[in-house]
Design an enzyme around this catalytic site. Structure first.
Site, PDB file in Angstrom:
ATOM      1  N   THR A 183       0.852  -1.183   0.000  1.00 35.51           N
ATOM      2  CA  THR A 183       0.000   0.000   0.000  1.00 35.51           C
ATOM      3  C   THR A 183       0.890   1.235   0.000  1.00 35.51           C
ATOM      4  O   THR A 183       2.043   1.185   0.435  1.00 35.51           O
ATOM      5  CB  THR A 183      -0.914   0.028   1.231  1.00 35.51           C
ATOM      6  OG1 THR A 183      -0.106   0.067   2.422  1.00 35.51           O
ATOM      7  CG2 THR A 183      -1.792  -1.217   1.284  1.00 35.51           C
ATOM      8  N   GLU A 233      -5.531  -3.579  -1.556  1.00 37.09           N
ATOM      9  CA  GLU A 233      -6.086  -4.800  -0.967  1.00 37.09           C
ATOM     10  C   GLU A 233      -7.168  -5.446  -1.833  1.00 37.09           C
ATOM     11  O   GLU A 233      -7.616  -6.558  -1.549  1.00 37.09           O
ATOM     12  CB  GLU A 233      -6.677  -4.488   0.417  1.00 37.09           C
ATOM     13  CG  GLU A 233      -5.663  -4.048   1.451  1.00 37.09           C
ATOM     14  CD  GLU A 233      -5.390  -2.545   1.457  1.00 37.09           C
ATOM     15  OE1 GLU A 233      -4.851  -2.046   2.453  1.00 37.09           O
ATOM     16  OE2 GLU A 233      -5.724  -1.871   0.455  1.00 37.09           O
ATOM     17  N   LYS A 287     -11.774  16.234  13.194  1.00 38.15           N
ATOM     18  CA  LYS A 287     -12.785  16.343  14.245  1.00 38.15           C
ATOM     19  C   LYS A 287     -12.550  17.629  15.021  1.00 38.15           C
ATOM     20  O   LYS A 287     -11.553  17.777  15.743  1.00 38.15           O
ATOM     21  CB  LYS A 287     -12.738  15.143  15.190  1.00 38.15           C
ATOM     22  CG  LYS A 287     -13.988  15.042  16.069  1.00 38.15           C
ATOM     23  CD  LYS A 287     -14.112  13.687  16.738  1.00 38.15           C
ATOM     24  CE  LYS A 287     -15.472  13.541  17.410  1.00 38.15           C
ATOM     25  NZ  LYS A 287     -15.646  12.209  18.033  1.00 38.15           N
ATOM     26  N   TRP A 297     -17.460  16.548  12.657  1.00 38.51           N
ATOM     27  CA  TRP A 297     -16.543  16.126  11.609  1.00 38.51           C
ATOM     28  C   TRP A 297     -16.497  17.122  10.448  1.00 38.51           C
ATOM     29  O   TRP A 297     -17.515  17.682  10.057  1.00 38.51           O
ATOM     30  CB  TRP A 297     -16.952  14.759  11.053  1.00 38.51           C
ATOM     31  CG  TRP A 297     -16.823  13.644  12.041  1.00 38.51           C
ATOM     32  CD1 TRP A 297     -17.827  12.986  12.681  1.00 38.51           C
ATOM     33  CD2 TRP A 297     -15.609  13.050  12.524  1.00 38.51           C
ATOM     34  NE1 TRP A 297     -17.334  12.019  13.527  1.00 38.51           N
ATOM     35  CE2 TRP A 297     -15.963  12.039  13.447  1.00 38.51           C
ATOM     36  CE3 TRP A 297     -14.254  13.280  12.264  1.00 38.51           C
ATOM     37  CZ2 TRP A 297     -15.013  11.258  14.099  1.00 38.51           C
ATOM     38  CZ3 TRP A 297     -13.306  12.500  12.919  1.00 38.51           C
ATOM     39  CH2 TRP A 297     -13.696  11.508  13.822  1.00 38.51           C
TER      40      TRP A 297
END
Length: 384
Positions: free
Chosen positions: A28, A173, A283, A288
């Site tokens: 990744t 993935e 946050k 958010w």
């Protein structure tokens, strides 16, 4: 060379392999954490190639000339070289030179019909085409993935060059294809801006990919376009574990689901909208703020070339957004206050960055595959 050729056999004997044998290992990109290895089987790559060639995915055929502007170490160049070999299309590669000048030269000289790359590549290509007043007569469609694609970029290629930009979402993935954008038949009569809105989303799941959303309590959420939760995926091309990394086993469930770390919604048409990465959400005061939506909004402002938004620690609000903005060369009217005023059209006042948190920079750090490297930006705050 002649001696080697003379000693070569006229017959080629392929090794006998099982479909579940290991075929490739990719890592990744690690934009939000340390890179993790994903080991692909021959079966996963073959099925992934079939998925990518499908009509409502990339529609790759023998007639296509395909240019993947993405390296093999980035999830096997998104699996496209295997798909091209499967269907017999012509494949063109940039080599180490992924500059806008070289990419445009290959697009024109090789009569490329499908090109694939991350948004930063296509942003550079767009600016080069505009500067040199060039066209792309053979290019029919582009795939952009690896990071959210600004709607302004999708609109520019369609209106200025009549090239359809397909947004793709996926992960290393997943081998890595997950979703692609296209218009459903019932959307053909929708107003143009509503169609662009669809193209600006993560898209519809490819064949063999299952998706679901879970809330913080693990409850499955409805597909209503409003309920926001963590996205989980499952399928024959989705990894079941990371390579030699038992510490990350918590991202995989016993019944085959992978926790993507993406926060998203799914609407009644099964259209996926990625709100943000869980590690990239900001946050502030218990509420958010989406860094992805703020980045897209800034990049839609005339005169802005690129933008990245990250959180900085704040003693009162826990976190506050910081916007790193790269103006276009000679960009007019791009100022700190102009950026904030533009954001104020779509963001609540409490979500807006302060003037001190809008920072103009010459460039944004990138990973080896061309994504914005937010780890580096965050480390700048820690260093400060």
């Amino acid at each position: 060379y002649e001696q080697l050729m003379a000693a070569a056999s006229d017959e080629e004997h392929f090794a006998t392999l099982h479909e579940e044998d290991a075929c490739g290992l990719c890592y990744t990109s690690g934009t939000t954490g340390h890179p993790k290895g994903v080991l692909y089987s021959h079966r996963a790559i073959y099925l992934h190639s079939l998925m990518a060639a499908a009509t409502d995915t990339f529609a790759i055929s023998e007639r296509d000339v395909v240019l993947p502007v993405v390296p093999m170490f980035h999830a096997n160049a998104w699996g496209i070289p295997y798909t091209g070999a499967l269907v017999g299309s012509k494949l063109v590669f940039t080599g180490a030179d992924m500059s806008p000048q070289n990419v445009v030269s290959l697009l024109q000289e090789e009569h490329v019909t499908l090109a694939l790359g991350v948004p930063t590549i296509w942003n550079g290509v767009l600016q080069y085409l505009r500067e040199k007043k060039l066209g792309l007569p053979d290019l029919q469609r582009m795939l952009s993935g690896g990071a959210p694609v600004p709607l302004a970029l999708i609109r520019a290629f369609k209106k200025e060059f009549d090239v359809e930009m397909i947004q793709g979402w996926g992960m290393t993935e997943m081998t890595p294809l997950g979703c692609t954008t296209h218009l459903l038949r019932k959307m053909d009569d929708w107003p143009e801006e509503r169609q662009f809105h669809v193209r600006g989303q993560a898209g519809f799941a490819a064949s063999l990919v299952e998706m679901k959303l879970l809330d913080d309590a693990g409850r499955e959420l409805p597909w209503d376009g409003k309920s926001v939760g963590e996205l989980l995926v499952r399928g024959p091309c989705v990894a079941r574990a990371y390579y030699n990394n038992p510490a990350a086993a918590g991202q995989f469930t016993a019944d085959g689901w992978f926790r993507t770390g993406d926060v998203a919604t799914l609407d009644e048409n099964a259209l996926l909208h990625i709100t943000d990465r869980t590690k990239d959400l900001i946050k502030s005061g218990g509420e958010w703020i989406s860094s992805v939506e703020m980045e897209n909004s800034i990049m839609a402002f005339p005169g802005v070339l690129e933008a990245a938004v990250v959180a900085r620690p704040d003693p009162k609000w826990d976190e506050r957004p910081v916007a790193f903005v790269v103006p276009q060369p000679g960009g007019q009217g791009v100022s700190v206050q102009a950026v904030i005023d533009h954001l104020a059209q779509t963001f609540a006042r409490w979500q807006l960055p302060t003037p001190e948190d809008v920072r103009f920079v010459e460039q944004i750090p990138r990973t080896s595959v061309g994504k914005f490297d937010k780890k580096v930006l965050r480390e700048q705050f820690r260093g400060a």
